[in-house]
Design an enzyme around this catalytic site. Structure first.
Site, PDB file in Angstrom:
ATOM      1  N   HIS A   1      -0.977  23.892   5.842  1.00  0.00           N
ATOM      2  CA  HIS A   1      -0.952  24.856   7.091  1.00  0.00           C
ATOM      3  C   HIS A   1      -1.866  25.992   6.634  1.00  0.00           C
ATOM      4  O   HIS A   1      -2.165  26.774   7.308  1.00  0.00           O
ATOM      5  CB  HIS A   1       0.823  25.174   7.617  1.00  0.00           C
ATOM      6  CG  HIS A   1       0.229  26.454   8.746  1.00  0.00           C
ATOM      7  ND1 HIS A   1      -0.509  25.978   9.644  1.00  0.00           N
ATOM      8  CD2 HIS A   1       1.992  26.413   9.247  1.00  0.00           C
ATOM      9  CE1 HIS A   1      -0.325  26.795  10.820  1.00  0.00           C
ATOM     10  NE2 HIS A   1       0.914  26.843  10.682  1.00  0.00           N
TER      11      HIS A   1
ATOM     12  N   GLN B   1      -0.374  -5.250  -1.991  1.00  0.00           N
ATOM     13  CA  GLN B   1       0.974  -5.506  -2.750  1.00  0.00           C
ATOM     14  C   GLN B   1       1.366  -6.643  -2.714  1.00  0.00           C
ATOM     15  O   GLN B   1       2.350  -6.140  -3.785  1.00  0.00           O
ATOM     16  CB  GLN B   1       1.275  -5.717  -0.763  1.00  0.00           C
ATOM     17  CG  GLN B   1       1.212  -4.605   0.239  1.00  0.00           C
ATOM     18  CD  GLN B   1       1.281  -5.257   1.394  1.00  0.00           C
ATOM     19  OE1 GLN B   1       1.353  -6.286   2.089  1.00  0.00           O
ATOM     20  NE2 GLN B   1       1.235  -4.515   2.534  1.00  0.00           N
TER      21      GLN B   1
ATOM     22  N   SER C   1      -0.824  -7.920   9.300  1.00  0.00           N
ATOM     23  CA  SER C   1       0.296  -7.277   9.846  1.00  0.00           C
ATOM     24  C   SER C   1       0.300  -5.740  10.570  1.00  0.00           C
ATOM     25  O   SER C   1      -1.181  -5.771  10.935  1.00  0.00           O
ATOM     26  CB  SER C   1       1.445  -6.087   8.723  1.00  0.00           C
ATOM     27  OG  SER C   1       0.560  -5.457   7.408  1.00  0.00           O
TER      28      SER C   1
ATOM     29  N   ARG D   1      -1.779  -7.956  18.604  1.00  0.00           N
ATOM     30  CA  ARG D   1      -1.275  -8.707  16.729  1.00  0.00           C
ATOM     31  C   ARG D   1      -0.870 -10.117  16.559  1.00  0.00           C
ATOM     32  O   ARG D   1      -1.221 -11.105  15.913  1.00  0.00           O
ATOM     33  CB  ARG D   1      -0.765  -7.887  15.940  1.00  0.00           C
ATOM     34  CG  ARG D   1      -0.038  -7.904  14.954  1.00  0.00           C
ATOM     35  CD  ARG D   1       1.286  -8.304  14.518  1.00  0.00           C
ATOM     36  NE  ARG D   1       1.692  -8.336  13.324  1.00  0.00           N
ATOM     37  CZ  ARG D   1       3.055  -9.118  12.963  1.00  0.00           C
ATOM     38  NH1 ARG D   1       3.891  -9.644  13.491  1.00  0.00           N
ATOM     39  NH2 ARG D   1       2.873  -9.097  11.605  1.00  0.00           N
TER      40      ARG D   1
ATOM     41  N   ASP E   1      -4.658  24.297  11.408  1.00  0.00           N
ATOM     42  CA  ASP E   1      -3.678  24.440  12.474  1.00  0.00           C
ATOM     43  C   ASP E   1      -2.828  23.435  13.028  1.00  0.00           C
ATOM     44  O   ASP E   1      -3.215  22.404  13.458  1.00  0.00           O
ATOM     45  CB  ASP E   1      -4.132  25.706  13.028  1.00  0.00           C
ATOM     46  CG  ASP E   1      -5.078  24.887  14.074  1.00  0.00           C
ATOM     47  OD1 ASP E   1      -6.067  23.999  14.049  1.00  0.00           O
ATOM     48  OD2 ASP E   1      -6.495  25.377  13.698  1.00  0.00           O
TER      49      ASP E   1
ATOM     50  N   ASN F   1       4.751   4.067   5.642  1.00  0.00           N
ATOM     51  CA  ASN F   1       5.374   3.219   5.874  1.00  0.00           C
ATOM     52  C   ASN F   1       6.585   2.802   5.652  1.00  0.00           C
ATOM     53  O   ASN F   1       7.382   2.133   5.451  1.00  0.00           O
ATOM     54  CB  ASN F   1       4.820   1.602   5.850  1.00  0.00           C
ATOM     55  CG  ASN F   1       5.722   0.552   7.375  1.00  0.00           C
ATOM     56  OD1 ASN F   1       6.156   1.336   7.614  1.00  0.00           O
ATOM     57  ND2 ASN F   1       5.132  -0.871   6.827  1.00  0.00           N
TER      58      ASN F   1
ATOM     59  N   ASP G   1       6.542   1.234  -2.239  1.00  0.00           N
ATOM     60  CA  ASP G   1       8.038   1.065  -2.996  1.00  0.00           C
ATOM     61  C   ASP G   1       8.448  -0.252  -3.743  1.00  0.00           C
ATOM     62  O   ASP G   1       7.766  -1.271  -2.937  1.00  0.00           O
ATOM     63  CB  ASP G   1       9.437   0.525  -1.867  1.00  0.00           C
ATOM     64  CG  ASP G   1      10.601   1.142  -2.558  1.00  0.00           C
ATOM     65  OD1 ASP G   1      10.727   1.548  -3.628  1.00  0.00           O
ATOM     66  OD2 ASP G   1      11.664   0.182  -2.306  1.00  0.00           O
TER      67      ASP G   1
END
Length: 498
Positions: free
Chosen positions: A468, A394, A322, A307, A472, A416, A365
């Site tokens: 579930h 974003q 990112s 990166r 599995d 994240n 967020d």
């Protein structure tokens, strides 16, 4: 002589009666096509046979139509009115913004279908408006052709941080809805205000300064209150004297009595609205799903180096790179081998639908709360394409402009949470999806290499949750191992890229 007087009196009465009949016939012929209101004839000793005519006028009333809130989609039945762009008495044209409403999914700007005058606003700000109920009454021109009721124009709402353009005298004036509302409340034309913001954008301070220059008022200071240190007490004033008398025996002083501060705060109760209300519904449905949890750690040392080499290349193309595009692409490659993780089940859990598209969501967020926009068709995108789309989402999320298309249709989600803090988590599945992953923060920790040497490694923890009922533990573990291998050896990812 008496007979002569009687004849003259009768003749005079008959002449007046004929004159009256002629006058009435003239009036009837003169105004036979007009709508007139006639006053009765009044007789008196002083003025016999007087009459009066009243002038009347016909005022054509224009139709007043109820502008109703049409169906926004996604099964939304109610919205919250966040802001009005008009007030009663304002003239609007077609496609003019009327108000901004917020649903469980996104914010939407409602625009007018008609040309006319606003006569009534049905809701106050922060009131709940139901789909199908009237928003405003608009007095329209009776001659105009009214469009059908369902032709409503809805556009994604513009946040208060984005420039909104308003045509004024042949040029565009940039101002936010809050600034336009402040100008409207003070009867200020934006064309008369000089903007000091970027590209001539009119700021709130420009409106206040213009208002002060017109009225000669002094602007109030900023609400920030500087905390002043307490004045020196009597102990501090006597400190020099105390130093000169250190050798003296301390005198017995009574303990000062200090008054306790009185707390005057009050609790407040607010209804859940908008995205918070949607989160309640989603998480309540998620609690009905039996979650299976799986945790692991990933060594990102080689990815950190890759990166750092590609970061400058991406920035030269105007994109911020990112680690998230690599995580999302690795997840898409893993879903090709484990399609059950990219599926959904019905409410009765009788049928499973395998999704063809990899619409991977990213828990974000934002100032409006937790939102989960998704990147569409990740299986067809490169790492750079994913980075471009993440930059767009974003930007919209931070300014509150994410639309319904960006927030719906997800098939798999990554959170994240590590960007804020924490290593492990217990993520909740977003129905109707069946799996979600939470990424912890990256830490530099000591690890052993192949030669049993202690080296510095970049470690990230990951927490998976799966439904579930259809997934599995072995399937979740194999998917996590494959996803981890792509990130620990990014060169292997190149072999499976399409």
């Amino acid at each position: 002589m008496a007979a002569l007087i009687t004849v003259r009196g009768s003749f005079s009465f008959m002449r007046r009666l004929v004159s009256l009949q002629r006058l009435q016939k003239y009036c009837n012929s003169k105004f036979q096509t007009a709508y007139l209101v006639y006053a009765p004839y009044a007789y008196s000793a002083s003025a016999l046979y007087q009459h009066r005519h009243f002038r009347t006028s016909y005022a054509a009333t224009r139709p007043v139509l109820q502008f109703k809130l049409s169906d926004i989609g996604e099964g939304i039945m109610e919205v919250t009115v966040k802001e009005w762009y008009v007030k009663e008495g304002d003239r609007v044209s077609q496609f003019d913004s009327i108000c901004e409403v917020q649903s469980d999914k996104a914010s939407v700007t409602i625009t007018s279908r008609y040309d006319g005058i606003i006569r009534k606003l049905y809701y106050d700000i922060d009131s709940i408006a139901l789909v199908g109920s009237p928003l405003v009454d608009i007095e329209t021109d009776g001659a105009q052709e009214l469009p059908p009721e369902e032709d409503v124009m809805e556009t994604p709402a513009v946040s208060q941080e984005e420039h909104t353009h308003q045509e004024i005298k042949g040029h565009k004036t940039q101002a936010t809805p809050a600034v336009r509302r402040l100008a409207m409340e003070n009867n200020i034309k934006l064309s008369e205000v000089i903007g000091t913001g970027k590209d001539g954008r009119i700021l709130k301070e420009d409106i206040l300064n213009f208002l002060a220059s017109q009225t000669g008022a002094i602007l109030p200071p900023s609400p920030f209150q500087e905390i002043q240190p307490p004045p020196p007490g009597p102990t501090a004033a006597r400190a020099p004297i105390a130093k000169t008398k250190e050798k003296r025996a301390p005198s017995s002083m009574p303990t000062p009595i200090t008054s306790r501060p009185v707390f005057t705060g009050k609790d407040r109760t607010e209804p859940l609205k908008g995205f918070n209300k949607a989160m309640v519904k989603t998480m309540t449905a998620a609690l009905k799903i039996p979650h299976f949890g799986y945790n692991d750690e990933v060594d990102l040392t080689q990815l950190v180096q890759l990166r750092s080499e590609l970061k400058e290349v991406a920035e030269s193309r105007g994109v911020k790179l990112s680690y998230m595009p690599f995580f999302i692409k690795a997840a898409s490659l893993g879903l090709l081998h484990f399609p059950v993780l990219n599926a959904s089940v019905d409410e009765a859990c009788q049928n499973i639908t395998y999704k063809a598209a990899h619409n991977i969501g990213l828990a974000m967020d934002t100032p409006q709360g937790l939102l989960v926009p998704n990147v569409k068709n990740v299986q067809m995108l490169s790492v750079f394409d994913i980075a471009v789309e993440l930059n767009r989402l974003q930007t919209l999320g931070s300014s509150g402009q994410l639309g319904t298309a960006d927030l719906t249709g997800g098939t798999f989600t990554l959170s994240n949470i590590g960007s804020i803090g924490g290593t492990y988590a217990k993520p909740m599945i977003l129905p109707p999806e069946v799996a979600i992953g939470a990424l912890g923060k990256m830490q530099v920790l000591p690890r052993f290499n192949e030669k049993d040497e202690v080296v510095k490694a970049h470690i990230m923890n990951v927490s998976w949750s799966a439904d579930h009922r259809i997934i599995d533990g072995a399937t979740m573990s194999r998917f996590s191992n494959l996803w981890r291998s792509y990130l620990e050896n990014p060169a292997v990812m190149v072999l499976d890229l399409k």
